[in-house]
Motif scaffolding. Structure first.
Motif, mmCIF file in Angstrom:
data_model
loop_
_atom_site.group_PDB
_atom_site.id
_atom_site.type_symbol
_atom_site.label_atom_id
_atom_site.label_comp_id
_atom_site.label_asym_id
_atom_site.label_seq_id
_atom_site.Cartn_x
_atom_site.Cartn_y
_atom_site.Cartn_z
ATOM 1 N N ALA A 1 -4.629 -6.584 4.768
ATOM 2 C CA ALA A 1 -5.248 -5.351 4.269
ATOM 3 C C ALA A 1 -6.240 -5.611 3.145
ATOM 4 C CB ALA A 1 -4.169 -4.383 3.788
ATOM 5 N N VAL A 2 -5.963 -6.640 2.336
ATOM 6 C CA VAL A 2 -6.813 -6.909 1.174
ATOM 7 C C VAL A 2 -7.150 -8.406 1.145
ATOM 8 C CG1 VAL A 2 -7.100 -6.593 -1.308
ATOM 9 C CG2 VAL A 2 -5.521 -5.110 -0.062
ATOM 10 N N PRO A 3 -8.055 -8.823 2.005
ATOM 11 C CA PRO A 3 -8.415 -10.235 1.977
ATOM 12 C C PRO A 3 -9.169 -10.574 0.690
ATOM 13 C CG PRO A 3 -9.786 -9.039 3.548
ATOM 14 C CD PRO A 3 -8.772 -8.071 3.027
ATOM 15 N N LEU A 4 -8.910 -11.752 0.182
ATOM 16 C CA LEU A 4 -9.574 -12.200 -1.033
ATOM 17 C C LEU A 4 -11.065 -12.320 -0.771
ATOM 18 C CD1 LEU A 4 -9.517 -13.287 -3.928
ATOM 19 C CD2 LEU A 4 -8.976 -15.525 -2.989
ATOM 20 N N ASN A 5 -11.857 -11.667 -1.619
ATOM 21 C CA ASN A 5 -13.311 -11.697 -1.479
ATOM 22 C C ASN A 5 -13.880 -12.435 -2.679
ATOM 23 O OD1 ASN A 5 -16.031 -11.256 -1.304
ATOM 24 N ND2 ASN A 5 -15.887 -9.037 -1.072
ATOM 25 N N GLU A 6 -14.164 -13.715 -2.497
ATOM 26 C CA GLU A 6 -14.641 -14.526 -3.619
ATOM 27 C C GLU A 6 -16.030 -14.119 -4.077
ATOM 28 O OE1 GLU A 6 -15.907 -16.434 0.147
ATOM 29 O OE2 GLU A 6 -13.947 -15.837 -0.591
ATOM 30 N N GLU A 7 -16.756 -13.370 -3.254
ATOM 31 C CA GLU A 7 -18.086 -12.896 -3.649
ATOM 32 C C GLU A 7 -18.012 -11.661 -4.544
ATOM 33 O OE1 GLU A 7 -20.923 -14.488 -2.909
ATOM 34 O OE2 GLU A 7 -19.676 -16.013 -1.944
ATOM 35 N N ASP A 8 -16.867 -10.979 -4.535
ATOM 36 C CA ASP A 8 -16.710 -9.755 -5.324
ATOM 37 C C ASP A 8 -15.288 -9.677 -5.863
ATOM 38 O OD1 ASP A 8 -16.874 -7.235 -6.472
ATOM 39 O OD2 ASP A 8 -16.887 -6.157 -4.553
ATOM 40 N N LEU A 9 -14.978 -10.495 -6.847
ATOM 41 C CA LEU A 9 -13.627 -10.508 -7.410
ATOM 42 C C LEU A 9 -13.258 -9.182 -8.078
ATOM 43 C CD1 LEU A 9 -13.400 -14.190 -8.648
ATOM 44 C CD2 LEU A 9 -12.222 -13.148 -6.710
ATOM 45 N N PRO A 10 -14.179 -8.505 -8.777
ATOM 46 C CA PRO A 10 -13.810 -7.186 -9.312
ATOM 47 C C PRO A 10 -13.463 -6.185 -8.201
ATOM 48 C CG PRO A 10 -15.741 -8.032 -10.449
ATOM 49 C CD PRO A 10 -15.481 -8.946 -9.283
ATOM 50 N N GLY A 11 -14.215 -6.214 -7.100
ATOM 51 C CA GLY A 11 -13.903 -5.349 -5.962
ATOM 52 C C GLY A 11 -12.566 -5.706 -5.338
ATOM 53 N N TYR A 12 -12.291 -7.008 -5.243
ATOM 54 C CA TYR A 12 -11.001 -7.458 -4.743
ATOM 55 C C TYR A 12 -9.883 -6.944 -5.641
ATOM 56 C CZ TYR A 12 -7.071 -10.583 -3.837
ATOM 57 O OH TYR A 12 -5.818 -11.076 -3.578
ATOM 58 N N ALA A 13 -10.065 -7.054 -6.963
ATOM 59 C CA ALA A 13 -9.045 -6.581 -7.909
ATOM 60 C C ALA A 13 -8.782 -5.092 -7.714
ATOM 61 C CB ALA A 13 -9.466 -6.873 -9.345
ATOM 62 N N SER A 14 -9.835 -4.306 -7.526
ATOM 63 C CA SER A 14 -9.640 -2.858 -7.357
ATOM 64 C C SER A 14 -8.943 -2.543 -6.039
ATOM 65 C CB SER A 14 -10.974 -2.107 -7.462
ATOM 66 O OG SER A 14 -11.810 -2.380 -6.357
ATOM 67 N N GLU A 15 -9.313 -3.249 -4.961
ATOM 68 C CA GLU A 15 -8.657 -3.019 -3.667
ATOM 69 C C GLU A 15 -7.190 -3.445 -3.715
ATOM 70 O OE1 GLU A 15 -10.826 -4.703 -0.391
ATOM 71 O OE2 GLU A 15 -12.722 -3.920 -1.154
ATOM 72 N N LEU A 16 -6.918 -4.557 -4.381
ATOM 73 C CA LEU A 16 -5.538 -5.019 -4.509
ATOM 74 C C LEU A 16 -4.724 -4.034 -5.345
ATOM 75 C CD1 LEU A 16 -3.379 -7.114 -3.941
ATOM 76 C CD2 LEU A 16 -4.253 -8.451 -5.876
ATOM 77 N N PHE A 17 -5.299 -3.548 -6.442
ATOM 78 C CA PHE A 17 -4.624 -2.545 -7.268
ATOM 79 C C PHE A 17 -4.277 -1.317 -6.430
ATOM 80 C CE2 PHE A 17 -4.755 1.255 -9.936
ATOM 81 C CZ PHE A 17 -3.805 0.941 -10.902
ATOM 82 N N ASP A 18 -5.253 -0.825 -5.668
ATOM 83 C CA ASP A 18 -5.020 0.357 -4.826
ATOM 84 C C ASP A 18 -3.920 0.095 -3.797
ATOM 85 O OD1 ASP A 18 -7.045 1.683 -6.188
ATOM 86 O OD2 ASP A 18 -8.542 1.360 -4.614
ATOM 87 N N TYR A 19 -3.950 -1.070 -3.174
ATOM 88 C CA TYR A 19 -2.944 -1.392 -2.166
ATOM 89 C C TYR A 19 -1.556 -1.422 -2.800
ATOM 90 C CZ TYR A 19 -0.512 -3.629 1.686
ATOM 91 O OH TYR A 19 0.369 -3.890 2.703
ATOM 92 N N LEU A 20 -1.442 -2.068 -3.947
ATOM 93 C CA LEU A 20 -0.138 -2.169 -4.604
ATOM 94 C C LEU A 20 0.364 -0.809 -5.077
ATOM 95 C CD1 LEU A 20 -0.704 -5.492 -6.555
ATOM 96 C CD2 LEU A 20 0.553 -5.157 -4.396
ATOM 97 N N MET A 21 -0.536 0.071 -5.476
ATOM 98 C CA MET A 21 -0.123 1.427 -5.849
ATOM 99 C C MET A 21 0.429 2.170 -4.633
ATOM 100 S SD MET A 21 -0.457 1.823 -9.102
ATOM 101 C CE MET A 21 -0.333 3.581 -9.349
ATOM 102 N N ALA A 22 -0.175 1.936 -3.478
ATOM 103 C CA ALA A 22 0.264 2.609 -2.251
ATOM 104 C C ALA A 22 1.474 1.926 -1.612
ATOM 105 C CB ALA A 22 -0.887 2.652 -1.242
ATOM 106 N N HIS A 23 1.732 0.664 -1.993
ATOM 107 C CA HIS A 23 2.815 -0.110 -1.382
ATOM 108 C C HIS A 23 3.671 -0.788 -2.455
ATOM 109 C CE1 HIS A 23 1.131 0.331 2.657
ATOM 110 N NE2 HIS A 23 -0.034 0.222 2.061
ATOM 111 N N PRO A 24 4.407 0.009 -3.232
ATOM 112 C CA PRO A 24 5.228 -0.590 -4.293
ATOM 113 C C PRO A 24 6.296 -1.540 -3.758
ATOM 114 C CG PRO A 24 5.766 1.736 -4.007
ATOM 115 C CD PRO A 24 4.540 1.460 -3.174
ATOM 116 N N GLU A 25 6.663 -1.393 -2.490
ATOM 117 C CA GLU A 25 7.644 -2.311 -1.906
ATOM 118 C C GLU A 25 7.097 -3.738 -1.885
ATOM 119 O OE1 GLU A 25 5.026 -1.167 1.511
ATOM 120 O OE2 GLU A 25 5.892 -0.082 -0.176
#
Length: 194
Positions: free
Chosen positions: A72-96
């Motif tokens: 769902a959130v592949p690491l994007n080395e070209e946009d680490l801030p975007g990756y951080a935001s997508e990962l944050f959103d995913y973890l908020m939606a998937h606390p498990e």
């Protein structure tokens, strides 16, 4: 109530889903295979048939959670801030995912997918970015990825009283949005120091 069909793939899938919830809530030591079987509407014996033991079930549940996260959130080395935001959103939606990965670190660090290879090419791409005159200030690529992932996880790893230290309810969407913006900005500053 309709009887549950006797489809082994469906039973196995239900057991994994129930195991994710059980292990996320109780960890490996506190989880009970009886509860997993009941939640999956399956016979307890099926757990042993499919997964050998509770540890095997934990490993499969962990693999599912980590695999879903990486897909769902592949690491994007070209946009680490975007990756951080997508990962944050995913973890908020998937606390498990946060909880199960934490239980892995605490109770079974050798378990689960060996995901280092997932990061090798990405960290190599970070390392191979064009240098500028501040190259000596750059953070090691592996450490950079660790820091960005840490930023995305920080909300979940912080105590509730710290999250509310500014007097705002940590469940307030505006409070969460502000923190998310801080994650993105911090990732930008770490990834692109100026």
């Amino acid at each position: 109530m309709d009887p549950v069909p006797r489809d082994s793939d469906a039973t196995r899938s239900r057991l994994i889903e129930a195991a994710v919830a059980e292990f996320a809530g109780h960890g490996l030591a506190g989880a009970r295979v009886d509860r997993v079987a009941a939640a999956a509407a399956a016979n307890k014996r099926a757990i042993y048939d499919y997964f050998t033991n509770k540890e095997g079930l934990f490993d499969v549940a962990l693999n599912r959670v980590v695999g879903d996260l990486i897909a769902a959130v592949p690491l994007n080395e070209e946009d680490l801030p975007g990756y951080a935001s997508e990962l944050f959103d995913y973890l908020m939606a998937h606390p498990e995912a946060v909880r199960l990965i934490a239980w892995r670190r605490l109770e079974r660090p050798e378990a689960g997918p060996q995901i280092a290879n997932t990061f090798v090419n990405h960290t190599r791409a970070v390392r191979d970015r064009p240098d500028d005159d501040r190259s000596e200030q750059r953070v090691d690529p592996v450490d950079l990825v660790i820091l960005v992932i840490g930023l995305a996880n920080a909300w979940h790893l912080s105590a509730a009283d710290l999250l509310a230290a500014n007097g705002q309810d940590p469940n307030d969407p505006q409070r969460i949005a502000r923190h998310r913006a801080a994650v993105v900005e911090a990732a930008r500053r770490i990834a692109n120091p100026s």
